[in-house]
Motif scaffolding. Structure first.
Motif, short mmCIF file in Angstrom:
data_model
loop_
_atom_site.label_atom_id
_atom_site.label_comp_id
_atom_site.label_asym_id
_atom_site.label_seq_id
_atom_site.Cartn_x
_atom_site.Cartn_y
_atom_site.Cartn_z
N PHE A 78 0.83 -1.20 0.00
CA PHE A 78 0.00 0.00 0.00
C PHE A 78 0.87 1.26 0.00
O PHE A 78 0.61 2.21 -0.74
N LEU A 79 1.92 1.28 0.82
CA LEU A 79 2.79 2.45 0.87
C LEU A 79 3.55 2.64 -0.44
O LEU A 79 3.76 3.77 -0.88
N VAL A 80 3.95 1.57 -1.06
CA VAL A 80 4.64 1.68 -2.35
C VAL A 80 3.68 2.19 -3.42
O VAL A 80 4.04 3.03 -4.25
N ILE A 81 2.45 1.71 -3.41
CA ILE A 81 1.46 2.14 -4.40
C ILE A 81 1.17 3.64 -4.27
O ILE A 81 0.88 4.30 -5.26
N LEU A 82 1.27 4.18 -3.06
CA LEU A 82 1.04 5.61 -2.88
C LEU A 82 2.01 6.46 -3.69
O LEU A 82 1.69 7.59 -4.04
N ASP A 83 3.19 5.93 -3.99
CA ASP A 83 4.19 6.70 -4.73
C ASP A 83 4.07 6.54 -6.24
O ASP A 83 4.77 7.21 -6.98
N ILE A 84 3.24 5.65 -6.71
CA ILE A 84 3.08 5.47 -8.15
C ILE A 84 2.10 6.53 -8.67
O ILE A 84 0.98 6.62 -8.18
N PRO A 85 2.51 7.34 -9.62
CA PRO A 85 1.62 8.40 -10.12
C PRO A 85 0.34 7.83 -10.73
O PRO A 85 0.36 6.83 -11.43
N GLY A 86 -0.76 8.47 -10.45
CA GLY A 86 -2.03 8.06 -11.02
C GLY A 86 -2.81 7.05 -10.20
O GLY A 86 -3.95 6.75 -10.52
N THR A 87 -2.22 6.52 -9.16
CA THR A 87 -2.94 5.52 -8.36
C THR A 87 -3.50 6.10 -7.07
O THR A 87 -4.32 5.46 -6.44
N GLN A 88 -3.07 7.28 -6.69
CA GLN A 88 -3.49 7.84 -5.41
C GLN A 88 -4.98 8.12 -5.37
O GLN A 88 -5.66 7.82 -4.39
N ARG A 89 -5.53 8.67 -6.44
CA ARG A 89 -6.96 8.98 -6.47
C ARG A 89 -7.80 7.70 -6.41
O ARG A 89 -8.77 7.61 -5.66
N ALA A 90 -7.43 6.71 -7.20
CA ALA A 90 -8.17 5.44 -7.21
C ALA A 90 -8.07 4.74 -5.85
O ALA A 90 -9.06 4.18 -5.36
N LEU A 91 -6.91 4.80 -5.23
CA LEU A 91 -6.72 4.17 -3.93
C LEU A 91 -7.56 4.87 -2.87
O LEU A 91 -8.18 4.21 -2.03
N THR A 92 -7.62 6.18 -2.91
CA THR A 92 -8.43 6.93 -1.95
C THR A 92 -9.91 6.61 -2.13
O THR A 92 -10.63 6.40 -1.15
N ARG A 93 -10.38 6.55 -3.37
CA ARG A 93 -11.78 6.19 -3.61
C ARG A 93 -12.09 4.80 -3.10
O ARG A 93 -13.14 4.56 -2.51
N TRP A 94 -11.19 3.86 -3.33
CA TRP A 94 -11.39 2.48 -2.87
C TRP A 94 -11.48 2.44 -1.35
O TRP A 94 -12.33 1.74 -0.79
N LEU A 95 -10.61 3.19 -0.65
CA LEU A 95 -10.65 3.20 0.80
C LEU A 95 -11.97 3.75 1.33
O LEU A 95 -12.53 3.24 2.29
N TYR A 96 -12.47 4.81 0.72
CA TYR A 96 -13.75 5.37 1.17
C TYR A 96 -14.90 4.40 0.91
O TYR A 96 -15.81 4.29 1.73
N ARG A 97 -14.86 3.69 -0.20
CA ARG A 97 -15.90 2.68 -0.46
C ARG A 97 -15.84 1.56 0.58
O ARG A 97 -16.87 1.11 1.08
N GLN A 98 -14.64 1.14 0.92
CA GLN A 98 -14.50 0.09 1.93
C GLN A 98 -14.96 0.56 3.29
O GLN A 98 -15.59 -0.17 4.03
N ARG A 99 -14.64 1.81 3.63
CA ARG A 99 -15.06 2.35 4.91
C ARG A 99 -16.59 2.39 5.00
O ARG A 99 -17.18 2.02 6.00
N ASN A 100 -17.22 2.83 3.94
CA ASN A 100 -18.68 2.92 3.94
C ASN A 100 -19.33 1.55 3.95
O ASN A 100 -20.42 1.38 4.48
N ARG A 101 -18.68 0.56 3.37
CA ARG A 101 -19.22 -0.80 3.36
C ARG A 101 -19.21 -1.40 4.76
O ARG A 101 -20.08 -2.18 5.12
N HIS A 102 -18.22 -1.03 5.59
CA HIS A 102 -18.09 -1.61 6.92
C HIS A 102 -18.83 -0.83 7.99
O HIS A 102 -18.77 -1.18 9.15
N ARG A 103 -19.51 0.21 7.63
CA ARG A 103 -20.29 0.97 8.62
C ARG A 103 -21.65 0.43 8.78
O ARG A 103 -22.27 -0.18 8.09
#
Length: 103
Positions: A78-103
């Protein structure tokens, strides 16, 4: 005449406890990744994130040892993926979807 068709109670209890275990471990993983996202984006510089991520992945390979754990590999990835250009936005969206799924 009515028949009572209940599943085997021990099998059903085992299935529910297994599903509960996976739900808890999935929730733990999402919480851990959300925290890593916050710390990685706000507190670590990009080069240091990559070095820390690679270190965590190497430690995760040796997860069978007492101090290290297999949880280190996805966190490092996950930390390595944060440094790859273009993946930060998709990763952030995925995290918010996962957070909302577990609420």
């Amino acid at each position: 005449m009515t028949t009572d068709r209940r599943p085997n109670s021990t099998a059903e209890a085992a299935r529910q406890s297994r599903n509960g275990f996976f739900a808890k471990s999935d929730e733990f993983l999402v919480r851990m990744l959300r925290h890593a996202h916050y710390v990685g984006r706000r507190r670590l510089r990009p080069g240091l994130r990559t070095v820390a991520g690679i270190g965590l992945m190497v430690g995760g390979v040796f997860g069978f040892l007492p101090v290290l754990g297999f949880w280190m590999f996805p966190l490092g990835l996950f930390l390595v993926i944060l440094d790859i250009p273009g993946t930060q936005r998709a990763l952030t969206r995925w995290l918010y979807r996962q957070r909302n799924r577990h609420r």
